[in-house]
Design a protein around this motif. Structure first.
Motif, PDB file in Angstrom:
ATOM      1  N   GLY A  59       0.794  -1.220   0.000  1.00  0.00           N
ATOM      2  CA  GLY A  59       0.000   0.000   0.000  1.00  0.00           C
ATOM      3  C   GLY A  59       0.825   1.268   0.000  1.00  0.00           C
ATOM      4  N   LEU A  60       2.138   1.116  -0.201  1.00  0.00           N
ATOM      5  CA  LEU A  60       3.043   2.268  -0.134  1.00  0.00           C
ATOM      6  C   LEU A  60       3.501   2.746  -1.506  1.00  0.00           C
ATOM      7  CD1 LEU A  60       5.291   1.059   2.825  1.00  0.00           C
ATOM      8  CD2 LEU A  60       3.398   2.697   2.920  1.00  0.00           C
ATOM      9  N   SER A  61       3.587   1.819  -2.455  1.00  0.00           N
ATOM     10  CA  SER A  61       4.099   2.195  -3.781  1.00  0.00           C
ATOM     11  C   SER A  61       3.646   1.182  -4.817  1.00  0.00           C
ATOM     12  CB  SER A  61       5.628   2.264  -3.773  1.00  0.00           C
ATOM     13  OG  SER A  61       6.185   0.959  -3.578  1.00  0.00           O
ATOM     14  N   THR A  62       3.850   1.538  -6.053  1.00  0.00           N
ATOM     15  CA  THR A  62       3.645   0.604  -7.165  1.00  0.00           C
ATOM     16  C   THR A  62       5.019   0.129  -7.608  1.00  0.00           C
ATOM     17  OG1 THR A  62       1.630   1.724  -7.896  1.00  0.00           O
ATOM     18  CG2 THR A  62       2.742   0.313  -9.498  1.00  0.00           C
ATOM     19  N   TYR A  63       5.285  -1.156  -7.386  1.00  0.00           N
ATOM     20  CA  TYR A  63       6.609  -1.708  -7.707  1.00  0.00           C
ATOM     21  C   TYR A  63       6.568  -2.294  -9.112  1.00  0.00           C
ATOM     22  CZ  TYR A  63      11.142  -3.848  -7.048  1.00  0.00           C
ATOM     23  OH  TYR A  63      12.466  -4.180  -7.170  1.00  0.00           O
ATOM     24  N   THR A  64       7.571  -1.969  -9.913  1.00  0.00           N
ATOM     25  CA  THR A  64       7.609  -2.440 -11.298  1.00  0.00           C
ATOM     26  C   THR A  64       8.893  -3.201 -11.599  1.00  0.00           C
ATOM     27  OG1 THR A  64       8.618  -0.393 -12.121  1.00  0.00           O
ATOM     28  CG2 THR A  64       6.204  -0.491 -12.080  1.00  0.00           C
ATOM     29  N   GLY A  65       8.793  -4.075 -12.578  1.00  0.00           N
ATOM     30  CA  GLY A  65       9.942  -4.800 -13.102  1.00  0.00           C
ATOM     31  C   GLY A  65       9.645  -5.180 -14.540  1.00  0.00           C
ATOM     32  N   GLN A  66      10.577  -5.849 -15.180  1.00  0.00           N
ATOM     33  CA  GLN A  66      10.391  -6.212 -16.586  1.00  0.00           C
ATOM     34  C   GLN A  66      10.865  -7.621 -16.868  1.00  0.00           C
ATOM     35  OE1 GLN A  66      12.500  -3.196 -18.841  1.00  0.00           O
ATOM     36  NE2 GLN A  66      10.630  -2.011 -19.121  1.00  0.00           N
ATOM     37  N   PHE A  67      10.213  -8.238 -17.853  1.00  0.00           N
ATOM     38  CA  PHE A  67      10.713  -9.447 -18.480  1.00  0.00           C
ATOM     39  C   PHE A  67      11.321  -9.037 -19.814  1.00  0.00           C
ATOM     40  CE2 PHE A  67       7.180 -11.229 -15.910  1.00  0.00           C
ATOM     41  CZ  PHE A  67       7.920 -12.112 -15.142  1.00  0.00           C
ATOM     42  N   VAL A  68      12.554  -9.475 -20.053  1.00  0.00           N
ATOM     43  CA  VAL A  68      13.236  -9.169 -21.312  1.00  0.00           C
ATOM     44  C   VAL A  68      13.591 -10.467 -22.031  1.00  0.00           C
ATOM     45  CG1 VAL A  68      14.120  -6.964 -20.479  1.00  0.00           C
ATOM     46  CG2 VAL A  68      15.471  -9.037 -20.111  1.00  0.00           C
ATOM     47  N   ASN A  69      14.116 -10.334 -23.238  1.00  0.00           N
ATOM     48  CA  ASN A  69      14.474 -11.487 -24.079  1.00  0.00           C
ATOM     49  C   ASN A  69      13.257 -12.366 -24.382  1.00  0.00           C
ATOM     50  OD1 ASN A  69      17.239 -10.759 -24.170  1.00  0.00           O
ATOM     51  ND2 ASN A  69      17.558 -11.707 -22.171  1.00  0.00           N
ATOM     52  N   VAL A  70      12.110 -11.712 -24.475  1.00  0.00           N
ATOM     53  CA  VAL A  70      10.878 -12.418 -24.830  1.00  0.00           C
ATOM     54  C   VAL A  70      10.937 -12.838 -26.292  1.00  0.00           C
ATOM     55  CG1 VAL A  70       8.370 -12.213 -25.010  1.00  0.00           C
ATOM     56  CG2 VAL A  70       9.593 -11.069 -23.136  1.00  0.00           C
ATOM     57  N   LYS A  71      10.460 -14.042 -26.591  1.00  0.00           N
ATOM     58  CA  LYS A  71      10.366 -14.510 -27.971  1.00  0.00           C
ATOM     59  C   LYS A  71       8.889 -14.634 -28.332  1.00  0.00           C
ATOM     60  CE  LYS A  71      14.716 -17.119 -27.870  1.00  0.00           C
ATOM     61  NZ  LYS A  71      15.430 -16.109 -28.672  1.00  0.00           N
ATOM     62  N   ALA A  72       8.524 -14.154 -29.530  1.00  0.00           N
ATOM     63  CA  ALA A  72       7.123 -14.219 -29.936  1.00  0.00           C
ATOM     64  C   ALA A  72       7.018 -14.311 -31.447  1.00  0.00           C
ATOM     65  CB  ALA A  72       6.360 -12.993 -29.434  1.00  0.00           C
ATOM     66  N   GLU A  73       5.965 -14.970 -31.891  1.00  0.00           N
ATOM     67  CA  GLU A  73       5.676 -15.097 -33.319  1.00  0.00           C
ATOM     68  C   GLU A  73       4.259 -14.608 -33.565  1.00  0.00           C
ATOM     69  OE1 GLU A  73       6.315 -19.140 -34.411  1.00  0.00           O
ATOM     70  OE2 GLU A  73       8.491 -19.048 -34.124  1.00  0.00           O
ATOM     71  N   LEU A  74       4.115 -13.793 -34.586  1.00  0.00           N
ATOM     72  CA  LEU A  74       2.825 -13.210 -34.933  1.00  0.00           C
ATOM     73  C   LEU A  74       2.485 -13.556 -36.373  1.00  0.00           C
ATOM     74  CD1 LEU A  74       0.434 -11.206 -34.421  1.00  0.00           C
ATOM     75  CD2 LEU A  74       1.976  -9.392 -35.200  1.00  0.00           C
ATOM     76  N   LYS A  75       1.344 -14.186 -36.568  1.00  0.00           N
ATOM     77  CA  LYS A  75       0.821 -14.413 -37.911  1.00  0.00           C
ATOM     78  C   LYS A  75      -0.243 -13.357 -38.132  1.00  0.00           C
ATOM     79  CE  LYS A  75      -1.530 -17.749 -40.908  1.00  0.00           C
ATOM     80  NZ  LYS A  75      -2.158 -19.095 -40.997  1.00  0.00           N
ATOM     81  N   LEU A  76       0.026 -12.434 -39.061  1.00  0.00           N
ATOM     82  CA  LEU A  76      -0.826 -11.266 -39.232  1.00  0.00           C
ATOM     83  C   LEU A  76      -1.577 -11.321 -40.551  1.00  0.00           C
ATOM     84  CD1 LEU A  76      -1.507  -8.655 -37.760  1.00  0.00           C
ATOM     85  CD2 LEU A  76       0.362  -7.539 -38.970  1.00  0.00           C
ATOM     86  N   ASP A  77      -2.886 -11.192 -40.460  1.00  0.00           N
ATOM     87  CA  ASP A  77      -3.739 -11.203 -41.647  1.00  0.00           C
ATOM     88  C   ASP A  77      -4.674  -9.992 -41.590  1.00  0.00           C
ATOM     89  OD1 ASP A  77      -5.357 -11.672 -43.794  1.00  0.00           O
ATOM     90  OD2 ASP A  77      -5.968 -13.694 -43.207  1.00  0.00           O
ATOM     91  N   PRO A  78      -4.229  -8.829 -42.106  1.00  0.00           N
ATOM     92  CA  PRO A  78      -5.059  -7.620 -42.027  1.00  0.00           C
ATOM     93  C   PRO A  78      -6.406  -7.755 -42.729  1.00  0.00           C
ATOM     94  CG  PRO A  78      -2.796  -7.082 -42.617  1.00  0.00           C
ATOM     95  CD  PRO A  78      -2.921  -8.572 -42.723  1.00  0.00           C
ATOM     96  N   ALA A  79      -6.481  -8.580 -43.765  1.00  0.00           N
ATOM     97  CA  ALA A  79      -7.753  -8.764 -44.476  1.00  0.00           C
ATOM     98  C   ALA A  79      -8.751  -9.560 -43.646  1.00  0.00           C
ATOM     99  CB  ALA A  79      -7.506  -9.448 -45.815  1.00  0.00           C
ATOM    100  N   ASN A  80      -8.236 -10.372 -42.729  1.00  0.00           N
ATOM    101  CA  ASN A  80      -9.088 -11.188 -41.860  1.00  0.00           C
ATOM    102  C   ASN A  80      -8.442 -11.251 -40.476  1.00  0.00           C
ATOM    103  OD1 ASN A  80     -10.940 -12.972 -40.799  1.00  0.00           O
ATOM    104  ND2 ASN A  80     -10.109 -14.777 -41.833  1.00  0.00           N
TER     105      ASN A  80
END
Length: 208
Positions: A59-80
Motif C-alpha cells: 500500500g506504499l508504492s507501485t513496484y515495477t519490473g520487466q521481463f526481457v528477451n521475450v520470444k514471440a511469433e505473430l501471424k498477421l492477416d489484415p484482411a481477416n
C-alpha cells in the motif's frame, strides 16, 4: 566573404538538414492504418520487445519490473484479423526487478520456481478488432505459468507499420491484468497485491 570555416559550417548544416529530411520521409512512410499492413509471419525483435509488470507494494508504492528477451511469433492477416495468431515464450530467469536479491528470490518456489518452470508461454485463441476503432483489438489466449494454464485477455493497440532501417516492422502495445494466485504464487499476499498489471511492447519484423 565566406571563410573556409563558414563553408564547412554551411556544408554541415546542409548535411544535417538532408538527414533530418530523410528521417521525416521515413517516418511519413509508416502507416497507421492496420488494413495497409503487409500480411505475413512476423518475429518479435527482442531488443524492442518487453513486458513490464507492476504490483501494489504494501500500500506504499507501485513496484515495477520487466521481463526481457521475450520470444514471440505473430501471424498477421489484415484482411481477416480474426485469423491472426500470437504465441510468446517468456524466460522467467530474465526478469529485471532492479534488485539482485529480489531477482534471486523470484526464481524460488515462492514465486516462479524456475528450477521446474523456467519459462511462461502465451498462445492466442481469438483476435477481435474493436468495432469503433480498427487500431484496437482484444486478444484472448492461454497463459501458462508454473505449469498452470489460465485464460488472459490483452487489450492491444496498433502503433504503426512500415520499413524502418531496412526491415519491415509492425508495432503494438498491450495491457493485461492477471491474478498471481491463479498460478499458485501466493507469497506475501495480501501485503503485495494479488493483481499484477502487465504492459506489453513489441516491434515485430516480417520473416523473409
Amino acid at each position: 566573404m565566406r571563410t573556409p570555416f563558414m563553408k564547412y559550417a554551411l556544408a554541415g548544416a546542409l548535411a544535417v538538414s538532408l538527414a533530418a529530411g530523410g528521417a521525416v520521409v521515413a517516418q511519413a512512410a509508416l502507416t497507421k492504418n492496420p488494413a495497409e499492413v503487409t500480411a505475413g509471419n512476423y518475429d518479435l525483435e527482442s531488443s524492442h520487445g518487453k513486458i513490464t509488470w507492476s504490483v501494489n507494494h504494501f500500500g506504499l508504492s507501485t513496484y515495477t519490473g520487466q521481463f526481457v528477451n521475450v520470444k514471440a511469433e505473430l501471424k498477421l492477416d489484415p484482411a481477416n484479423p480474426s485469423a491472426s495468431t500470437l504465441t510468446a515464450t517468456i524466460p522467467l530467469t530474465d526478469v529485471a526487478p532492479n534488485d539482485d536479491r529480489l531477482k534471486a528470490h523470484l526464481q524460488t518456489a515462492d514465486f516462479f520456481d524456475t528450477a521446474n518452470h523456467p519459462t511462461a508461454t502465451f498462445v492466442s485463441r481469438s483476435v477481435t478488432v474493436d468495432a469503433d476503432d480498427a487500431n484496437e483489438a482484444t486478444v484472448v489466449g492461454d497463459l501458462t505459468l508454473r505449469g498452470v494454464t489460465k485464460p488472459v485477455t490483452i487489450e492491444v493497440e496498433f502503433n504503426g507499420a512500415g520499413t524502418v532501417m531496412g526491415a519491415y516492422k509492425a508495432g503494438f502495445d498491450g495491457e493485461a491484468t492477471i491474478k498471481r494466485s491463479d498460478f499458485g504464487i501466493k507469497y506475501a499476499l495480501p501485503a503485495v497485491s494479488d493483481e499484477v498489471k502487465l504492459h506489453i511492447e513489441g516491434e515485430f519484423v516480417i520473416q523473409k
